[in-house]
Motif scaffolding. Structure first.
Motif, PDB file in Angstrom:
ATOM      1  N   LEU A   1     -45.449  -9.082  44.734  1.00 43.16           N
ATOM      2  CA  LEU A   1     -45.301 -10.402  44.365  1.00 43.16           C
ATOM      3  C   LEU A   1     -45.405 -10.601  42.753  1.00 43.16           C
TER       4      LEU A   1
ATOM      5  N   ILE B   1     -43.094 -14.535  49.205  1.00 43.87           N
ATOM      6  CA  ILE B   1     -41.577 -14.435  48.937  1.00 43.87           C
ATOM      7  C   ILE B   1     -41.429 -16.054  49.040  1.00 43.87           C
ATOM      8  N   SER B   2     -41.836 -16.694  50.053  1.00 40.85           N
ATOM      9  CA  SER B   2     -41.286 -18.111  50.144  1.00 40.85           C
ATOM     10  C   SER B   2     -41.885 -18.864  49.168  1.00 40.85           C
TER      11      SER B   2
ATOM     12  N   GLY C   1     -42.402  -9.680  41.509  1.00 36.94           N
ATOM     13  CA  GLY C   1     -41.307 -10.555  41.943  1.00 36.94           C
ATOM     14  C   GLY C   1     -41.410 -11.895  40.734  1.00 36.94           C
TER      15      GLY C   1
END
Length: 304
Positions: A41, A99-100, A44
């Motif tokens: 995360l 991710i959401s 990301g």
């Protein structure tokens, strides 16, 4: 005695007892997987920042920090409570939720706002609030017996939400997906996914022996007893209803795929998956033909 004896396995690590009968229990697999999810995360978030701002830094670092701390707190709470649940679930759910969160942070924040007193929460902040709330509920609720006990109530509530969306929902880009109640708005189909999984898991768990051992033959096809097929037929009808009324094929496919996966996990019958898939696509094709015919008839009547 010949042969080489195996070395004795190291004794399990025992943590000190706290709060009376609560025995803390380490969850090393969960901790390692959470660390991997956290690194993913962070990468990301940096990638998102590089793409949007051109800087190698965390994008909206406060939100990601709060979310990672919530996951760490959930892990510590499970360790202290001595939970023996699956150690893969929290890392997988945490990664998907993270991710959401990144996806919501990437979008314009004024697409969806929530007024809390004098504070206006943007899209990413609303997503963070729901994620943290979900993690807290998952930790506080220790048993799923109440979910199984009221499975029909949950199913009725889910169908009721779907009907409310059909009647009072808001059309967005030609799809009636959003329901607004006071200051809150959302897509009940997202909640319906969880409700239907709870219902089907409870129903299939309760009736698994009958679904496996007893048969109703229709020619060469072996099916479970017909009375126990009623919830499955209802699920098929709900999925088709979503296609017809909400014009949301993606949600319908997801609903039905989860349904078929649960049926196969409970019964081990691949034939039920094949039959269900054929029925779904046949019903979708029939519904599209009927809708096209009705639309043409309506157009011809209005032009008279």
């Amino acid at each position: 005695m010949s042969g080489t004896s195996r070395p004795a396995s190291p004794p399990a690590i025992e943590l000190p007892r706290i709060l009376g009968d609560i025995h803390p229990r380490p969850r090393w697999t969960e901790a390692r997987l959470l660390a991997i999810a956290g690194v993913a995360l962070v990468v990301g978030s940096v990638s998102l920042s590089a793409g949007l701002t051109g800087r190698l830094a965390l994008y909206a670092p406060q939100g990601l920090t709060v979310y990672l701390l919530a996951l760490a707190g959930a892990h510590v709470a499970q360790v202290l409570a001595g939970r023996r649940s699956d150690e893969v679930l929290l890392p997988v759910v945490g990664l998907l939720g993270g991710i959401s969160l990144l996806l919501m942070q990437r979008l314009p924040q004024d697409l969806q706002t929530l007024e809390v007193g004098d504070t206006t929460l943007g899209l990413g902040e609303v997503q963070l609030v729901w994620l943290v709330l979900a993690i807290a509920i998952a930790i506080v609720v220790r048993s799923d017996s109440w979910l199984r006990r009221y499975k029909y109530t949950w199913a009725a509530a889910g169908i009721g939400l779907l009907l409310l969306t059909f009647v009072f929902g808001t059309d967005v880009a030609g799809q009636r997906l959003t329901l607004r109640i006071g200051p809150l708005s959302g897509q009940p189909s997202e909640l319906l996914k969880v409700i239907l999984v709870v219902f089907l898991a409870g129903y299939l768990s309760e009736n698994r022996p009958l679904l496996i051992e007893q048969d109703t033959r229709i020619g060469p096809i072996r099916l479970p007893p017909l009375p126990y097929l009623a919830p499955m037929v209802a699920m098929w009808a709900i999925a088709l209803g979503i296609v017809v009324v909400q014009r949301d094929l993606g949600a319908a496919l997801l609903f039905f795929a989860v349904f078929l996966a649960l049926v196969y996990a409970a019964t081990g019958r691949l034939s039920l998956v094949v039959i269900g898939t054929i029925l779904f696509f046949a019903g979708s094709a029939l519904a599209s033909v009927v809708l096209i015919g009705l639309a043409g008839l309506f157009t011809s009547i209005t032009t008279l």
